[in-house]
Motif scaffolding. Structure first.
Motif, PDB file in Angstrom:
ATOM      1  N   UNK A 161       7.487 -11.237  18.307  1.00 54.29           N
ATOM      2  CA  UNK A 161       6.386 -10.395  17.834  1.00 54.29           C
ATOM      3  C   UNK A 161       6.453  -9.049  18.525  1.00 54.29           C
ATOM      4  N   UNK A 162       6.548  -7.996  17.744  1.00 53.19           N
ATOM      5  CA  UNK A 162       6.588  -6.650  18.293  1.00 53.19           C
ATOM      6  C   UNK A 162       5.271  -5.938  18.072  1.00 53.19           C
ATOM      7  N   UNK A 163       4.811  -5.245  19.102  1.00 54.50           N
ATOM      8  CA  UNK A 163       3.575  -4.480  18.991  1.00 54.50           C
ATOM      9  C   UNK A 163       3.633  -3.279  19.914  1.00 54.50           C
ATOM     10  N   UNK A 164       2.531  -2.620  20.071  1.00 55.59           N
ATOM     11  CA  UNK A 164       2.497  -1.428  20.923  1.00 55.59           C
ATOM     12  C   UNK A 164       1.402  -1.550  21.976  1.00 55.59           C
ATOM     13  N   UNK A 165       1.701  -0.978  23.135  1.00 54.93           N
ATOM     14  CA  UNK A 165       0.714  -0.810  24.197  1.00 54.93           C
ATOM     15  C   UNK A 165       0.779   0.653  24.589  1.00 54.93           C
ATOM     16  N   UNK A 166      -0.116   1.451  24.026  1.00 55.46           N
ATOM     17  CA  UNK A 166       0.007   2.894  24.183  1.00 55.46           C
ATOM     18  C   UNK A 166       1.250   3.391  23.470  1.00 55.46           C
ATOM     19  N   UNK A 167       2.123   4.057  24.192  1.00 56.42           N
ATOM     20  CA  UNK A 167       3.357   4.569  23.616  1.00 56.42           C
ATOM     21  C   UNK A 167       4.512   3.580  23.756  1.00 56.42           C
ATOM     22  N   UNK A 168       4.286   2.445  24.388  1.00 55.06           N
ATOM     23  CA  UNK A 168       5.360   1.490  24.660  1.00 55.06           C
ATOM     24  C   UNK A 168       5.420   0.390  23.612  1.00 55.06           C
ATOM     25  N   UNK A 169       6.653  -0.061  23.337  1.00 60.99           N
ATOM     26  CA  UNK A 169       6.865  -1.224  22.480  1.00 60.99           C
ATOM     27  C   UNK A 169       6.820  -2.464  23.360  1.00 60.99           C
ATOM     28  N   UNK A 170       6.053  -3.469  22.928  1.00 60.73           N
ATOM     29  CA  UNK A 170       5.888  -4.693  23.700  1.00 60.73           C
ATOM     30  C   UNK A 170       6.273  -5.876  22.814  1.00 60.73           C
ATOM     31  N   UNK A 171       6.991  -6.839  23.390  1.00 55.99           N
ATOM     32  CA  UNK A 171       7.436  -8.026  22.670  1.00 55.99           C
ATOM     33  C   UNK A 171       6.696  -9.254  23.186  1.00 55.99           C
ATOM     34  N   UNK A 172       6.167 -10.036  22.245  1.00 59.35           N
ATOM     35  CA  UNK A 172       5.411 -11.247  22.584  1.00 59.35           C
ATOM     36  C   UNK A 172       4.293 -10.966  23.576  1.00 59.35           C
ATOM     37  N   UNK A 173       3.863  -9.734  23.619  1.00 60.81           N
ATOM     38  CA  UNK A 173       2.746  -9.362  24.482  1.00 60.81           C
ATOM     39  C   UNK A 173       3.079  -9.257  25.956  1.00 60.81           C
ATOM     40  N   UNK A 174       4.353  -9.464  26.337  1.00 60.00           N
ATOM     41  CA  UNK A 174       4.679  -9.496  27.771  1.00 60.00           C
ATOM     42  C   UNK A 174       5.878  -8.638  28.162  1.00 60.00           C
ATOM     43  N   UNK A 175       6.848  -8.485  27.289  1.00 60.24           N
ATOM     44  CA  UNK A 175       8.071  -7.741  27.630  1.00 60.24           C
ATOM     45  C   UNK A 175       7.984  -6.328  27.074  1.00 60.24           C
ATOM     46  N   UNK A 176       8.156  -5.352  27.930  1.00 57.15           N
ATOM     47  CA  UNK A 176       8.065  -3.948  27.523  1.00 57.15           C
ATOM     48  C   UNK A 176       9.453  -3.352  27.356  1.00 57.15           C
ATOM     49  N   UNK A 177       9.648  -2.625  26.273  1.00 58.38           N
ATOM     50  CA  UNK A 177      10.905  -1.904  26.067  1.00 58.38           C
ATOM     51  C   UNK A 177      10.929  -0.715  27.018  1.00 58.38           C
ATOM     52  N   UNK A 178      11.979  -0.633  27.829  1.00 58.44           N
ATOM     53  CA  UNK A 178      12.096   0.449  28.800  1.00 58.44           C
ATOM     54  C   UNK A 178      13.188   1.448  28.434  1.00 58.44           C
ATOM     55  N   UNK A 179      13.920   1.158  27.360  1.00 58.59           N
ATOM     56  CA  UNK A 179      14.915   2.107  26.859  1.00 58.59           C
ATOM     57  C   UNK A 179      15.291   1.704  25.437  1.00 58.59           C
ATOM     58  N   UNK A 180      15.287   2.676  24.552  1.00 55.63           N
ATOM     59  CA  UNK A 180      15.718   2.382  23.199  1.00 55.63           C
ATOM     60  C   UNK A 180      15.140   3.370  22.198  1.00 55.63           C
ATOM     61  N   UNK A 181      15.589   3.296  20.959  1.00 54.39           N
ATOM     62  CA  UNK A 181      16.676   2.443  20.492  1.00 54.39           C
ATOM     63  C   UNK A 181      18.044   3.032  20.843  1.00 54.39           C
ATOM     64  N   UNK A 182      18.970   2.150  21.205  1.00 56.14           N
ATOM     65  CA  UNK A 182      20.342   2.542  21.526  1.00 56.14           C
ATOM     66  C   UNK A 182      21.236   2.089  20.369  1.00 56.14           C
ATOM     67  N   UNK A 183      21.878   3.035  19.709  1.00 61.57           N
ATOM     68  CA  UNK A 183      22.748   2.693  18.588  1.00 61.57           C
ATOM     69  C   UNK A 183      24.091   2.180  19.104  1.00 61.57           C
ATOM     70  N   UNK A 184      24.556   1.071  18.501  1.00 59.67           N
ATOM     71  CA  UNK A 184      25.913   0.586  18.782  1.00 59.67           C
ATOM     72  C   UNK A 184      26.560   0.233  17.451  1.00 59.67           C
ATOM     73  N   UNK A 185      27.786  -0.247  17.471  1.00 60.68           N
ATOM     74  CA  UNK A 185      28.524  -0.454  16.237  1.00 60.68           C
ATOM     75  C   UNK A 185      27.892  -1.426  15.272  1.00 60.68           C
ATOM     76  N   UNK A 186      27.100  -2.389  15.780  1.00 60.37           N
ATOM     77  CA  UNK A 186      26.508  -3.401  14.921  1.00 60.37           C
ATOM     78  C   UNK A 186      25.038  -3.226  14.638  1.00 60.37           C
ATOM     79  N   UNK A 187      24.412  -2.188  15.201  1.00 65.24           N
ATOM     80  CA  UNK A 187      22.983  -2.009  14.964  1.00 65.24           C
ATOM     81  C   UNK A 187      22.306  -1.248  16.088  1.00 65.24           C
ATOM     82  N   UNK A 188      21.211  -1.821  16.599  1.00 69.10           N
ATOM     83  CA  UNK A 188      20.409  -1.156  17.619  1.00 69.10           C
ATOM     84  C   UNK A 188      20.116  -2.097  18.779  1.00 69.10           C
ATOM     85  N   UNK A 189      20.041  -1.522  19.974  1.00 65.63           N
ATOM     86  CA  UNK A 189      19.667  -2.250  21.180  1.00 65.63           C
ATOM     87  C   UNK A 189      18.394  -1.659  21.761  1.00 65.63           C
TER      88      UNK A 189
END
Length: 200
Positions: A161-189
């Motif tokens: 589950x992806x959502x937002x906390x302010x300007x940050x992307x949060x997954x399952x309500x607990x994991x915060x994205x600290x860098x991204x999106x990073x493009x690579x040959x197969x998609x995004x990281x």
């Protein structure tokens, strides 16, 4: 066809060739090779974790596992992804995927139960499969509320589950994205500050 329906259909098609759908007790040695959804234009990577992640602009010709190996802060996850050579080859061939990858510092925060699970190579494979979404996910998708239950390669019911906390992307309500999106040959990281595991 709605965005969510397309994602679910795509996941169901991929699950036909995944060997891990039966849970961590099953064989976790294979992943799907798919044409996926073409990667849409992504904004430049940003976030507090980007500086430590090294040079992120030269991954366009790298598959998933090879891209992880080029990012110094994802060495633990890269080891898990490359554990089985056959699976690593198939992971490298994936196209149109999005991966939510914990950085190395995230592993020190796992609880005792998770640490015990992750001592098992099957659960290491489960962590990799759960981090992979068979669709291109952009920050705009999160902002538009299109990421409430993203199918993963783990199993039909193992969603992120992806959502937002302010300007940050949060997954399952607990994991915060600290860098991204990073493009690579197969998609995004996206690099995250917490390890997420499926329930089974």
């Amino acid at each position: 066809m709605t965005y969510l329906v397309r994602r679910v259909v795509g996941c169901l098609m991929l699950l036909g060739v995944l060997s891990a759908c039966g849970g961590p007790g099953g064989a976790v040695s294979s992943a799907a090779t798919t044409s996926g959804t073409p990667t849409r234009s992504a904004p430049p990577a940003s976030g507090a974790g980007c500086a430590e992640a090294g040079e992120l602009g030269d991954l366009a010709d790298k598959g998933f596992v090879d891209a992880l190996k080029k990012i110094p802060t994802t060495s633990t996850f890269a080891t898990y992804a490359a554990l089985d050579p056959t699976r690593a080859k198939k992971l490298n061939a994936l196209q149109g995927v999005t991966a939510f990858v914990p950085v190395d510092s995230a592993w020190s925060a796992v609880d005792a139960t998770q640490a015990q699970q992750l001592a098992d190579p099957a659960w290491q494979g489960a962590a990799v499969e759960y981090a992979l979404v068979p669709q291109t996910v952009l920050p705009e998708d999160v902002a538009a509320g299109k990421t409430g239950a993203m199918p993963t390669y783990r199993a039909v019911g193992a969603t992120l589950a992806g959502g937002r906390n302010g300007d940050s992307i949060v997954l399952n309500g607990v994991a915060t994205v600290i860098c991204g999106p990073v493009a690579f040959g197969g998609g995004l990281l996206y690099l995250t500050d917490r390890v997420l595991l499926p329930s089974s």
